[in-house]
Design a protein around this motif. Sequence first.
Motif, PDB file in Angstrom:
ATOM      1  N   SER A  21       0.827  -1.200   0.000  1.00 45.95           N
ATOM      2  CA  SER A  21       0.000   0.000   0.000  1.00 45.95           C
ATOM      3  C   SER A  21       0.868   1.261   0.000  1.00 45.95           C
ATOM      4  CB  SER A  21      -0.976  -0.006   1.162  1.00 45.95           C
ATOM      5  OG  SER A  21      -0.286  -0.032   2.350  1.00 45.95           O
ATOM      6  N   ILE A  22       2.002   1.215   0.702  1.00 47.92           N
ATOM      7  CA  ILE A  22       2.884   2.392   0.744  1.00 47.92           C
ATOM      8  C   ILE A  22       3.408   2.715  -0.656  1.00 47.92           C
ATOM      9  CG2 ILE A  22       4.942   1.058   1.456  1.00 47.92           C
ATOM     10  CD1 ILE A  22       4.222   4.472   2.872  1.00 47.92           C
ATOM     11  N   HIS A  23       3.700   1.673  -1.417  1.00 52.05           N
ATOM     12  CA  HIS A  23       4.173   1.882  -2.796  1.00 52.05           C
ATOM     13  C   HIS A  23       3.085   2.537  -3.647  1.00 52.05           C
ATOM     14  CE1 HIS A  23       6.553  -1.548  -1.268  1.00 52.05           C
ATOM     15  NE2 HIS A  23       7.535  -0.892  -1.824  1.00 52.05           N
ATOM     16  N   SER A  24       1.846   2.067  -3.419  1.00 41.91           N
ATOM     17  CA  SER A  24       0.754   2.631  -4.222  1.00 41.91           C
ATOM     18  C   SER A  24       0.567   4.113  -3.895  1.00 41.91           C
ATOM     19  CB  SER A  24      -0.529   1.842  -3.994  1.00 41.91           C
ATOM     20  OG  SER A  24      -1.041   2.097  -2.728  1.00 41.91           O
ATOM     21  N   TYR A  25       0.746   4.481  -2.624  1.00 37.44           N
ATOM     22  CA  TYR A  25       0.596   5.896  -2.257  1.00 37.44           C
ATOM     23  C   TYR A  25       1.733   6.745  -2.850  1.00 37.44           C
ATOM     24  CZ  TYR A  25      -3.293   4.737   0.749  1.00 37.44           C
ATOM     25  OH  TYR A  25      -4.517   4.311   1.203  1.00 37.44           O
ATOM     26  N   ILE A  26       2.913   6.177  -2.911  1.00 39.83           N
ATOM     27  CA  ILE A  26       4.038   6.906  -3.525  1.00 39.83           C
ATOM     28  C   ILE A  26       3.707   7.199  -4.990  1.00 39.83           C
ATOM     29  CG2 ILE A  26       6.454   6.706  -4.291  1.00 39.83           C
ATOM     30  CD1 ILE A  26       7.006   5.123  -1.719  1.00 39.83           C
TER      31      ILE A  26
END
Lengths: 240, 289
Positions: A104-109
């Motif tokens: 999920s952190i990658h998607s937010y980036i």
Amino acid sequence: MRGSIYWRSLYIFGIICGLLSFIFDFYTFTGTNNSQEVIVNWSYNLLLGWYSSITSSNITNTQLKPYNEVAIIIPILLLISLISGLFISLFKDIEQQEEIQNYSIHSYILVFILFLIQFYILIFPIFYLLQEDLYFPIIIFYDAVLELNFFHSIGLGYILLILSFICTFPYILNYFLTVRNYEMDIYNPELVLNDKIKEENEEIDIDKMIAEENIRIGEYEFRKMQEEKIRERILRTGGI
Amino acid sequence: MNNMDEVVLEEKLKELIQICKKSYNYKKLAVILMILISNKINEIGLKLGIRARNKGNGESVYDYFHFLNQQITNNFELKFVSNIILRQLKKIELIFIRKRGELSLNQVSELLSLYFDIKKLEVPNLYSKIDANYVRNNLNESYNFYFRKNNKSNSELTSQKSLLLMKLAENENHIKNKLSKRYNPLLFEKALNLKQIKEKLEKSNSQKIQISGRLKDNFSYQHSNTKNMLMFFIIGCIIIFFTLGVSFLFEMSINPFLINSLGFFGLMSFGAGGLFILIYWTNFHSGGA
């Protein structure tokens, strides 16, 4: 699988366009006098800010230097996000992962990249250029006070950022929605599935239909009974 | 829909059939059965994690069912729906559309039997987690040998791993053969489990096989993914053109003397945005993904 490689390649192309926009000018304006001599020249670069190619101590050029600049943190964030975006697509691609909820952190980036590009495409011209009376996308006009011909134009950097947005958008949205849907599924997959089925399926009220048909039959039988009654009465009293 | 709901629905359907037979209103029955079939097929698709039927684009029930069948066949080389059912559905749907639901009693009873045939096609719950115990409970001695003995040398591990993979492939083929003859939901679930275990084992470098994920993860949805990406691409174009249009509009509103020179750019941006909306509307609107 093959199709997804094309979309990933398009995304990587978009990221490269975004990175290249740091090299080229984002915006430029030039002022020339009647003898085509360049008197004023200022260009905007995402990292360097405003810079001029006129080195001599030209008072008009110095006076016309725009002072509105984006805080340096924003282009640095964009640069870091773009490099992270490239890294994510190469090593953390969603199609090759199994534990999607960890991404999920990658998607937010990735979504952050879109916001930053939008900032430069929409916010920068409106709140930074127009405040300094700098017009876009391409304007040529004559300033009667300064007696200069002005040429205002967006640069290759701006066009590359637009291209970057178009090319990265599908991959980023797909990445983000996949992670989001997976997270939703993981908490209560049955509930999500049932909701989805309910939403997609056509609703039918069989009870209502049964009632409608019953009324129809009732009406038909009542009409038939009435007709029978009339027929009997005629037979009884009419003497036929 | 749970079992209780199914029973209630069937009872109500029976009642409706009796009444419609009495009133000779077969159209109502035909419409209801067609909706029930469409809902059932939608349910199968959604349970498999595939998109729902694209009603907005006029995708017929047959086309959608055919697409589902193809997806399953491509992934597992099994025969999910018999050609007879598909042919029957195609025929009856065509008549239904042509006659606007005015079917004869025979055709309605054909539709009813088709509904029950489709209802029999159960799909496993692909959202459930892969059962780690499956490996131990369902695989025979040779597999247990792989897990039992610790501290194996690398070469020993590799040879046993390839032996295990071979056995798994044999087992998978056996199930696939059975499935290619006749669809069975339990066997289908077993095939999904095996596929997942095989993939994990192939990737694993140690003696442990990490079992995670869901059965649904075994599917690859090439068609829907490409279509989704195309849809996202068009949405991206819409956003960018409208963003540019808005910025030009804002500039013109602040400096009205620029209308002459910027009007063209504004018009082009909104025009291109509108064109992409049209493309989106005609191809992807109403639940295409």
